[in-house]
Scaffold this active site. Structure first.
Site, PDB file in Angstrom:
ATOM      1  CE1 TYR A  35     -14.211  34.979  71.587  1.00  0.00           C
ATOM      2  CE2 TYR A  35     -14.182  37.265  72.318  1.00  0.00           C
ATOM      3  CZ  TYR A  35     -14.826  36.210  71.707  1.00  0.00           C
ATOM      4  OH  TYR A  35     -16.103  36.390  71.202  1.00  0.00           O
ATOM      5  CB  THR A  71     -24.437  34.447  73.434  1.00  0.00           C
ATOM      6  OG1 THR A  71     -23.081  34.706  73.821  1.00  0.00           O
ATOM      7  CG2 THR A  71     -24.959  35.599  72.591  1.00  0.00           C
ATOM      8  CG  ASP A  98     -23.876  24.312  66.476  1.00  0.00           C
ATOM      9  OD1 ASP A  98     -23.056  23.755  67.228  1.00  0.00           O
ATOM     10  OD2 ASP A  98     -24.316  25.455  66.670  1.00  0.00           O
ATOM     11  CG  ASP A 140     -14.743  20.011  63.793  1.00  0.00           C
ATOM     12  OD1 ASP A 140     -14.502  21.229  63.952  1.00  0.00           O
ATOM     13  OD2 ASP A 140     -13.957  19.125  64.191  1.00  0.00           O
ATOM     14  CE  LYS A 180     -14.785  35.772  67.973  1.00  0.00           C
ATOM     15  NZ  LYS A 180     -15.647  35.150  66.934  1.00  0.00           N
TER      16      LYS A 180
END
Length: 262
Positions: free
Chosen positions: A157, A194, A38, A64, A161
């Site tokens: 987005y 989240t 992360d 990264d 996806k």
């Protein structure tokens, strides 16, 4: 049933929080060595501490996912320390909501770099190490219900996806043709609690400075009437990572409380 991924080495990107953390903790609890990467180093260290305290095995690397050299370094470190890689959870992702008319090219490219380029680089650099052991492996790419259907104010987005979904199927066929035993599947979460909602939330609540009310959204839009938690996604990831799904590849596992069915 304990030990479903006993002794396996699992790399989880974006593992410091949210779904990534849930996956790391679940896989470690079932016997895997969790390699967490992360950009949030303090939070990543906290996840490792929690896993070790619970009796599991884990370690952390700053990473990264948009940087190919960084991927080469992460895979080299896993090879040096563990000698193998069995599970890859390509989870790292960001969400930028808003009208496509107002989205900057910089934001479009940044979202694509993390959500799509990061998955490409993970697959490219992980497969060779997975093949070393000769035991196959499982690649799990985190997509979204936004990768299955369009959503207003989330065009960028959705594009990333949706790309993950078809990229996953193509790599599954490539690995199947190679007879390397590596299975490749995508997971499609619905309304899950989240941190990503702090940014994607702008799409459903423009101008707001806080995340949307997921409980209210779920009561209205989700057939089961409730939001999901990272553990709900982690349970699906565990199944895909384990031998229980040995005959599953190129598929999408939708975990959304029925959202995409309505």
């Amino acid at each position: 049933m304990a030990g479903r991924v006993q002794g396996k080495v699992a790399l989880i990107t974006g593992g410091a929080s949210g779904i990534g953390r849930g996956c790391a903790e679940k896989l470690a609890a079932e016997g895997a060595i969790a390699v967490i990467t992360d950009l949030q180093d303090d939070m990543g260290a906290q996840v490792v501490t929690a896993i070790v305290k619970a009796g599991g095995r884990a370690w952390y690397l700053h990473h990264d996912v948009t940087d190919e050299a960084a991927w080469e370094g992460v895979i080299a470190e896993i090879k040096a320390r563990e000698g193998r890689l069995d599970i890859l959870v390509n989870n790292a992702g960001i969400g930028i909501g808003g009208s496509i008319l107002e989205m900057t090219l910089e934001d479009w490219r940044r979202q694509t770099a993390v959500n799509l380029d990061g998955v490409f680089l993970g697959v490219k650099h992980s497969i060779p190490l997975m093949r070393v052991s000769g035991d196959g492996g499982s690649i799990i790419n985190m997509s979204s219900v936004a990768g299955l259907k369009g959503s207003a104010m989330l065009a960028g987005y959705c594009a990333t996806k949706g790309g993950v979904r078809l990229f996953t199927k193509s790599i599954a066929m490539e690995c199947a043709n190679a007879k390397d035993g590596i299975r490749v599947n995508s997971v499609h979460p619905g309304l899950i609690e989240t941190p990503i909602w702090l940014t994607v939330g702008q799409a459903v609540n423009p101008g707001a400075n806080e995340a949307p009310d997921l409980d209210a959204m779920s009561a209205m839009a989700v057939p089961l009437g409730v939001k999901g938690w990272p553990e709900d996604i982690a349970n699906g990831v565990l199944w895909l990572a384990s031998a229980e799904s040995r005959y599953v590849t190129g598929q999408e596992l939708v975990i959304d409380g029925g959202l995409t069915v309505r």
